[in-house]
Design an enzyme around this catalytic site. Structure first.
Site, PDB file in Angstrom:
ATOM      1  N   GLU A  52     -98.062   4.611  -0.855  1.00  0.00           N
ATOM      2  CA  GLU A  52     -98.215   3.948  -2.153  1.00  0.00           C
ATOM      3  C   GLU A  52     -99.270   2.845  -2.100  1.00  0.00           C
ATOM      4  O   GLU A  52    -100.106   2.726  -3.005  1.00  0.00           O
ATOM      5  CB  GLU A  52     -96.874   3.374  -2.625  1.00  0.00           C
ATOM      6  CG  GLU A  52     -95.835   4.420  -2.966  1.00  0.00           C
ATOM      7  CD  GLU A  52     -96.198   5.277  -4.160  1.00  0.00           C
ATOM      8  OE1 GLU A  52     -96.936   4.811  -5.051  1.00  0.00           O
ATOM      9  OE2 GLU A  52     -95.737   6.426  -4.212  1.00  0.00           O
ATOM     10  N   ASN A  56    -102.825   3.014  -4.045  1.00  0.00           N
ATOM     11  CA  ASN A  56    -103.217   1.965  -4.996  1.00  0.00           C
ATOM     12  C   ASN A  56    -104.634   1.468  -4.720  1.00  0.00           C
ATOM     13  O   ASN A  56    -105.426   1.273  -5.648  1.00  0.00           O
ATOM     14  CB  ASN A  56    -102.241   0.794  -4.955  1.00  0.00           C
ATOM     15  CG  ASN A  56    -101.024   1.004  -5.819  1.00  0.00           C
ATOM     16  OD1 ASN A  56    -100.887   2.009  -6.508  1.00  0.00           O
ATOM     17  ND2 ASN A  56    -100.109   0.055  -5.763  1.00  0.00           N
ATOM     18  N   ARG A 110    -100.626   8.704 -13.759  1.00  0.00           N
ATOM     19  CA  ARG A 110    -100.048   7.754 -12.803  1.00  0.00           C
ATOM     20  C   ARG A 110     -98.721   7.240 -13.338  1.00  0.00           C
ATOM     21  O   ARG A 110     -98.583   6.939 -14.519  1.00  0.00           O
ATOM     22  CB  ARG A 110    -100.997   6.574 -12.562  1.00  0.00           C
ATOM     23  CG  ARG A 110    -102.314   6.981 -11.966  1.00  0.00           C
ATOM     24  CD  ARG A 110    -102.105   7.416 -10.542  1.00  0.00           C
ATOM     25  NE  ARG A 110    -103.279   8.105 -10.032  1.00  0.00           N
ATOM     26  CZ  ARG A 110    -103.317   8.710  -8.877  1.00  0.00           C
ATOM     27  NH1 ARG A 110    -102.264   8.730  -8.105  1.00  0.00           N
ATOM     28  NH2 ARG A 110    -104.404   9.321  -8.490  1.00  0.00           N
TER      29      ARG A 110
END
Length: 151
Positions: A52, A56, A110
Site C-alpha cells: 500500500e 501510494n 482507486r
C-alpha cells in the site's frame, strides 16, 4: 518507539516508481523481516502494508512522471520492525484528508483505503509530507517471534 533502542539490522532499497517494483519491494521487505521469525499472518500484514505504501508513492507521488522511491527497514532489539517508504514526489496537501477512508486523488479505480489498511496491519503509522517535496510513511510493527532466537 524509544529511539535509544539498539539497532539489530537495517537495509535500504532504492528503485524507480514503476508499478512492477511494488511486488519487488514487498518481497524484499518480507525477506528482510523473515529474520524475526514472524508468523504467516504477521508476514502477510507487513507485505500488505508495504504494498500500500509503495503503491501510494507510485500512483500519487509520481502521477505523471517516474521518480525514485526509497524503502528502508530497521530491526530494533525486542523485535521491533520499522519500515519507511519515502518519495520526492508531489506531496500531500492535506494529510488528515488523505488518511480518511475512501479518500483518493487517484481516480475512480482507486479505493482510497491505503492509509487505513496500513494502520490496520501495523502497530503505528506516521505520515510526513509537504506539497512539492514528497512524502515519508513510517510504519512500525513488533514481531512476536523477534523476542526469541538469534537476530
Amino acid at each position: 518507539m524509544n529511539r535509544e533502542q539498539t539497532v539489530q539490522n537495517k537495509m535500504e532499497l532504492r528503485f524507480p516508481s514503476y508499478s512492477r517494483n511494488e511486488a519487488f519491494s514487498r518481497a524484499a521487505v518480507s525477506a528482510f523481516a523473515a529474520s524475526l521469525d514472524p508468523t504467516l499472518e504477521e508476514l502477510a500484514d507487513i507485505k500488505t502494508a508495504v504494498s500500500e505504501a509503495v503503491t501510494n508513492s507510485i500512483v500519487h507521488g509520481y502521477p505523471n512522471s517516474v521518480g525514485e522511491i526509497l524503502v528502508s527497514c530497521v530491526i530494533y532489539e525486542g523485535g521491533l520492525l520499522q519500515i519507511t517508504v519515502t518519495d520526492q514526489g508531489v506531496g500531500i496537501p492535506d494529510i488528515a484528508a488523505a488518511r480518511t477512508p475512501m479518500f483518493s486523488t487517484g481516480g475512480s479505480d482507486r479505493s482510497g483505503m491505503g492509509f487505513t489498511i496500513m494502520e490496520r496491519f501495523m502497530s503505528s503509522l506516521t505520515v510526513e509530507s509537504q506539497p512539492g517535496q514528497g512524502t515519508k510513511v513510517i510504519m512500525e510493527r513488533r514481531i512476536r517471534g523477534g523476542e526469541e532466537g538469534d537476530l
